[in-house]
Motif scaffolding. Structure first.
Motif, short mmCIF file in Angstrom:
data_model
loop_
_atom_site.label_atom_id
_atom_site.label_comp_id
_atom_site.label_asym_id
_atom_site.label_seq_id
_atom_site.Cartn_x
_atom_site.Cartn_y
_atom_site.Cartn_z
N ALA A 150 0.83 -1.21 0.00
CA ALA A 150 0.00 0.00 0.00
C ALA A 150 0.86 1.26 0.00
O ALA A 150 0.41 2.33 -0.42
CB ALA A 150 -0.93 -0.01 1.21
N GLU A 151 2.08 1.14 0.47
CA GLU A 151 3.04 2.25 0.46
C GLU A 151 4.43 1.66 0.20
O GLU A 151 4.66 0.47 0.44
CB GLU A 151 3.02 3.00 1.79
CG GLU A 151 3.37 2.12 2.99
CD GLU A 151 3.34 2.88 4.29
OE1 GLU A 151 4.22 3.77 4.46
OE2 GLU A 151 2.47 2.59 5.14
N PRO A 152 5.38 2.45 -0.32
CA PRO A 152 6.74 1.93 -0.55
C PRO A 152 7.38 1.48 0.77
O PRO A 152 7.22 2.14 1.81
CB PRO A 152 7.48 3.13 -1.14
CG PRO A 152 6.41 4.03 -1.67
CD PRO A 152 5.23 3.84 -0.78
N ILE A 153 8.09 0.38 0.72
CA ILE A 153 8.74 -0.18 1.90
C ILE A 153 10.25 -0.19 1.68
O ILE A 153 10.74 -0.70 0.67
CB ILE A 153 8.27 -1.62 2.19
CG1 ILE A 153 6.75 -1.68 2.30
CG2 ILE A 153 8.94 -2.16 3.44
CD1 ILE A 153 6.17 -0.94 3.46
N SER A 154 10.99 0.39 2.62
CA SER A 154 12.45 0.33 2.57
C SER A 154 12.90 -1.03 3.09
O SER A 154 12.51 -1.44 4.19
CB SER A 154 13.05 1.46 3.42
OG SER A 154 14.46 1.32 3.48
#
Length: 762
Positions: free
Chosen positions: A47-51
Motif C-alpha cells: 500500500a506504500e513503498p517499503i524500505s
C-alpha cells in the motif's frame, strides 16, 4: 516510509530474496563506522513503498563477528517496523536457532520459509500453518529463486508491522528462567528497552551486555557460584544454546515430514557433485580446468583450436561482423567476437567525428586532441568492456551456484598447513571482481595477522580494471610471436597472481605475522542454477562502475596525458612527430631508468618512456595504462597514417614495433602492474582496514617490493635462462634462514641487528 529488515543465516537465500524484492532500486554502502556491506532497496507493491534493509548473514545475535554486531545493533537501535526472518526450509532446525533469538526482541516479525520448492522436490513436506500455530508468528512458504509467493510474504509483513509485539522466549521452564526474570526486573528498573533479550544475553555473560550493565552482571556471577549443571557446569551460554536446540527439536520438528523411502537411498545432486568437485586429489585440478575454460571462452582467437581458411565469399567482408566471428584461421571466442563488434562501433564513431572535423576545417591540433587524444584513450579502455563483463559473468555464475564456497573448502586443506585458513580465500576470490569489497570482506577474519596478510595480497588477484592490461599485452605478445593463443598468456598471468599471493601469505605467516590458524567452519550451500535476474543486476552494477570511471577519472587522465605530450616546458605546441621533446617525454625519460631491471627501462631507447609513464598513470586507475597507450600510440609510432586510430591491442602492437621491447619485458610489465600499488580507491580501503599507520606504510612498501622483485625475476630468467639457477639459489637461502629461525637455531633479527648504526643523541 516503513523499514523492513531481512535477517537469516548465510546461504539461506536472503540476498536472492532481497534482489527479487528490490530489483534495480538496490544500492550498496557501508554501515556507519563499520566496513561491512550495507544493502538497501525499495519494495513498491504494498500500500506504500517499503524500505528493505538486507542485514549481513549471521548464525546468532552473539557478538562473535562484525556481521553479528551490525545485525544486532540495527534491530535494537534502529527499531525496524518488521523483521523478515528467512529460514532455509531444507535445514529447518538449525535455521530456527537464530529465529528463537530474534523473537526475544520487541519487534514485529514474520518467518519466510525459503526454498520450499526444493523441499517439495525432495519429496518432503513442511506444514507452515502448524509451525505458525506452534511458534506464534506468521509463517509464509516462499521460493526466492523462483519469486514464488513473495507478494503474500510482504502483505503479511505489512499487516504485522502496524501491530506492537512483545518479545517471547523458548527458555521458559528452563533452570535459568528464574535468573532471567531477575535480570529482566533489574533492567526494567534501569529503563532498558527489549528487557527480555538483554536479560538473556546478560545471563549468557555476553561481552557487550556485561560492558553495558556491569552491576547486573555481578548478580549473574554470584548466581553462577552457587550453580552447577551435570553437563555444562556453570557455562550459562552453553546451557542456553542447548536449551534452544532441545526446544526446537521437541516442538518444531514435527512440522517436517521427510520422505523416508527416498532418504535412505538418496544422495542429493549436490552430494554427488561434491564427490567429484571437492575430491582431495582432483578438486584443485578441476578448479584450474574450469578457470582455463572460462579464459578460453573469453579471450581465445581460435576457440576450437582448429585452423581453417575462411570461405571465399567472406574475404571481402573485412571490417564487418563476419570478421569478428572468424579470427586467424579459426572461430573467435564469444569475448573476442563481442569485442570486435564494439571495436567496429568505436572505429565508426572516431572516423565520423574525424571526417566532420576535417571537412569543417577544424585546426589540426584540435582534431588530434579529440580523435587521437580523448577518443583514442577512452575507446582503448572501453574496447575491453565486453570481455570484462563476460569474465565477471562467469565468476558470478561460479559464486552464485555455490561452487566458489567449495573452492575455499578445498584450499583450506592446503592453506592450513602454511598458517592460513580457507576462509581467507573467500575475500581473495572476490578480488577477481574488485579489490575494494574484497578488502572489506576481510573483516570476517578473526585473526588480526591473517586479516592484514590477506589485505596485502588481495590486489594480486587481478580485478576487472587490470584486465585491459592483460588482454592488450597478451594480444601484443601473441601478435609479436605469431601465435593465436593470447588467452593462454592471460590465464597464465592470473595463475601467476594467485601463486604470488599464496607464496606471499606463507612467507608472512612464517615470519612477521605468525599466529594460530583460526578454525574454518562454513556451511556448503546446495548447488543451484543462478538466477538470471541477479546475474544481470551484477553485470549492470559492473557496467555502471566501469563507464562512470571511464567518463571521469580516465577521461581527465587522457586529456592531461595528451596535453603534456604535446607541449614543451616553454608551453610551445608540439606536433606528433616532435613529441619526444614534450613535458611528458622528459618526465618519462627521467623515471625510465628505474624500470631497467624489469626490461622496460633504458634499454628501450628514446620511445621507451611510454611504458614507464603508463606504469605510473596506472597508479591512479589501472585502466589508465591502456588509455595512455591509446593516447600516445597514434602520435609516437612512425609508419602509420596520420588518420589511423590505434585502440586496444593495436596500440600495444604499434608501440612494440616502435620500441623493440622483448617478450620477457612485456610479461614483466604485466606482472609489475598486476602486483604493484593498486588504484587509489583500493589504497584508501586498505588504509581503513589495516590496524595501524605503520602497517599501512609497510603494505605500500610490500606492494612495490613484490612487484619489482617478481618483474625483475621474470625479465632476467626470460632473457637469460641460466639466471634461473641464481634466482633459485637465492630463494633457497632465504627459505633456509626462515626455517632455521622458526626452529630457534638462529636469530636473524639479532644477527642483522649487529650491523645497525646507532643514532647519537642530539
Amino acid at each position: 516510509m516503513k523499514k523492513f529488515a531481512l535477517a537469516g543465516n548465510p546461504n539461506c537465500g536472503k540476498t536472492t530474496l532481497f534482489n527479487s524484492l528490490t530489483g534495480s532500486t538496490a544500492h550498496v554502502g557501508n554501515w556507519p563506522g563499520v566496513t561491512v556491506d550495507k544493502k538497501e532497496g525499495v519494495y513498491k507493491k504494498c500500500a506504500e513503498p517499503i524500505s528493505i534493509v538486507d542485514l549481513p548473514g549471521i548464525y546468532s545475535l552473539s557478538p562473535y563477528t562484525p556481521e553479528e554486531v551490525v545485525s544486532r545493533n540495527f534491530i535494537l537501535d534502529e527499531k525496524p517496523d518488521c523483521i523478515i526472518n528467512i529460514v532455509d526450509a531444507t535445514n529447518l532446525e538449525r535455521n530456527l536457532y537464530l529465529t528463537t533469538q530474534i523473537m526475544e526482541i520487541d519487534v514485529p516479525m514474520v518467518i519466510a520459509l525459503n526454498m520450499m520448492d526444493v523441499v517439495e522436490k525432495n519429496g518432503d513436506k513442511i506444514d507452515a500453518a502448524k509451525l505458525e500455530e506452534k511458534i506464534g508468528l506468521p509463517v509464509v512458504g516462499i521460493s526466492a529463486l523462483k519469486e514464488s509467493n513473495l507478494d503474500n510474504l510482504m502483505n503479511r509483513a505489512y499487516e504485522v508491522s502496524s501491530q506492537s509485539r512483545e518479545g517471547a522466549t523458548v527458555l521458559a521452564g528452563t533452570q535459568l528462567m528464574h535468573l532471567i526474570e531477575d535480570c529482566k526486573i533489574a533492567l526494567k528498573g534501569q529503563k532498558v528497552d527489549n528487557t527480555l533479550f538483554h536479560a538473556i544475553k546478560l545471563v549468557e555473560l555476553d561481552e557487550i551486555e556485561v560492558t553495558m550493565h556491569p552491576e547486573s552482571a555481578k548478580m549473574v556471577e554470584e548466581f553462577k557460584n552457587t550453580f552447577s549443571d551435570d553437563t555444562f557446569g556453570s557455562d550459562f551460554e552453553a546451557i542456553v544454546a542447548d536449551s534452544r536446540y532441545k526446544y526446537i527439536t521437541k516442538n518444531y520438528s514435527s512440522v517436517l515430514e521427510r520422505n523416508k523411502a527416498a532418504e535412505k537411498s538418496r544422495l542429493s545432486r549436490s552430494d554427488k557433485a561434491d564427490k567429484v568437485l571437492t575430491h582431495k586429489i582432483w578438486g584443485i585440478p578441476i578448479f584450474l580446468v574450469i578457470l582455463f575454460a572460462i579464459f578460453h571462452l573469453t579471450f581465445s582467437e581460435n576457440l576450437l583450436g582448429i585452423g581453417f581458411g575462411l570461405p571465399e565469399g567472406w574475404v571481402s567482408l573485412e571490417g564487418t561482423v563476419a570478421e569478428g566471428l572468424f579470427g586467424e584461421g579459426g572461430i573467435n571466442s564469444p569475448g573476442v567476437f563481442l569485442q570486435s563488434l564494439l571495436g567496429l562501433a568505436t572505429d565508426s564513431i572516431t572516423d565520423a567525428i574525424r571526417g566532420a572535423m576535417e571537412s569543417g576545417a577544424v585546426a589540426e591540433w584540435a582534431t588530434g586532441f579529440i580523435c587521437d587524444g580523448v577518443l583514442a584513450g577512452l575507446f582503448s579502455v572501453l574496447s575491453f568492456l565486453p570481455q570484462i563483463l563476460l569474465l565477471f559473468l562467469f565468476f558470478s555464475i561460479l559464486e552464485d551456484s555455490g561452487y566458489m564456497a567449495r573452492v575455499a573448502f578445498i584450499l583450506d586443506r592446503i592453506f592450513r598447513k602454511f598458517g592460513l585458513s580457507g576462509r581467507a580465500f573467500m575475500p581473495m576470490i572476490m578480488g577477481f571482481g574488485c579489490s575494494i569489497p574484497a578488502m572489506i570482506n576481510t573483516r570476517t577474519l578473526a585473526d588480526r595477522n591473517e586479516r592484514t596478510a590477506t589485505v596485502r595480497v588481495i590486489p594480486f588477484f587481478s580485478c576487472g580494471a587490470k584486465l585491459p592490461i592483460l588482454i592488450a599485452v597478451a594480444g601484443g605478445i601473441a601478435s609479436m610471436a605469431n601465435i593465436g593463443y593470447g588467452d593462454l598468456i592471460t590465464y597464465g598471468m592470473y595463475v601467476l597472481g594467485v601463486i604470488v599471493a599464496i607464496c606471499s601469505v606463507i612467507l608472512m605467516r612464517n615470519t612477521t605475522m605468525k599466529g594460530d590458524v583460526p578454525p574454518f567452519i562454513m556451511e556448503l550451500p546446495a548447488y543451484h542454477a543462478p538466477q538470471f535476474k541477479n546475474l544481470m543486476l551484477h553485470l549492470w552494477d559492473k557496467l555502471k562502475h566501469f563507464v562512470k570511471k571511464a567518463f571521469t577519472i580516465i577521461l581527465v587522465s587522457t586529456i592531461i596525458i595528451w596535453f603534456f605530450s604535446h607541449f614543451a616546458w616553454n608551453w610551445t605546441y608540439l606536433p606528433d612527430e616532435e613529441m619526444n621533446g614534450s613535458i611528458l617525454a622528459s618526465i618519462g625519460q627521467l623515471i625510465q631508468p628505474i624500470f631497467t631491471p624489469l626490461g622496460f627501462g633504458s634499454q628501450l631507447g628514446a620511445a621507451g618512456w611510454v611504458f614507464a609513464v603508463a606504469a605510473i598513470t596506472g597508479l591512479i586507475a589501472k585502466e589508465n595504462v591502456i588509455a595512455t597507450f591509446g593516447t600516445l600510440a597514434a602520435c609516437i609510432v612512425a609508419g602509420f597514417e596520420a588518420n589511423e586510430a590505434l585502440e586496444g591491442v593495436d596500440s600495444l602492437v604499434a608501440l612494440i614495433g616502435a620500441t623493440g621491447i622483448s617478450v620477457p619485458a612485456l610479461i614483466s610489465f604485466i606482472a609489475f602492474n598486476m602486483l604493484t600499488i593498486p588504484c587509489f580507491a583500493a589504497v584508501a580501503t586498505a588504509k581503513a582496514e589495516l590496524p595501524s599507520k605503520k602497517s599501512f606504510r609497510l603494505t605500500i612498501l610490500f606492494w612495490v617490493a613484490t612487484s619489482y622483485i617478481v618483474g625483475t625475476m621474470i625479465y632476467l630468467v626470460g632473457s637469460w635462462w641460466w639466471t634461473l639457477f641464481i634466482v633459485l639459489a637465492i630463494w633457497a637461502v632465504v627459505i633456509t634462514l626462515i626455517v632455521l629461525q622458526n626452529k630457534g637455531i638462529i636469530d636473524i633479527k639479532k644477527f642483522f641487528g649487529k650491523f645497525k648504526i646507532k643514532r647519537r643523541n642530539s
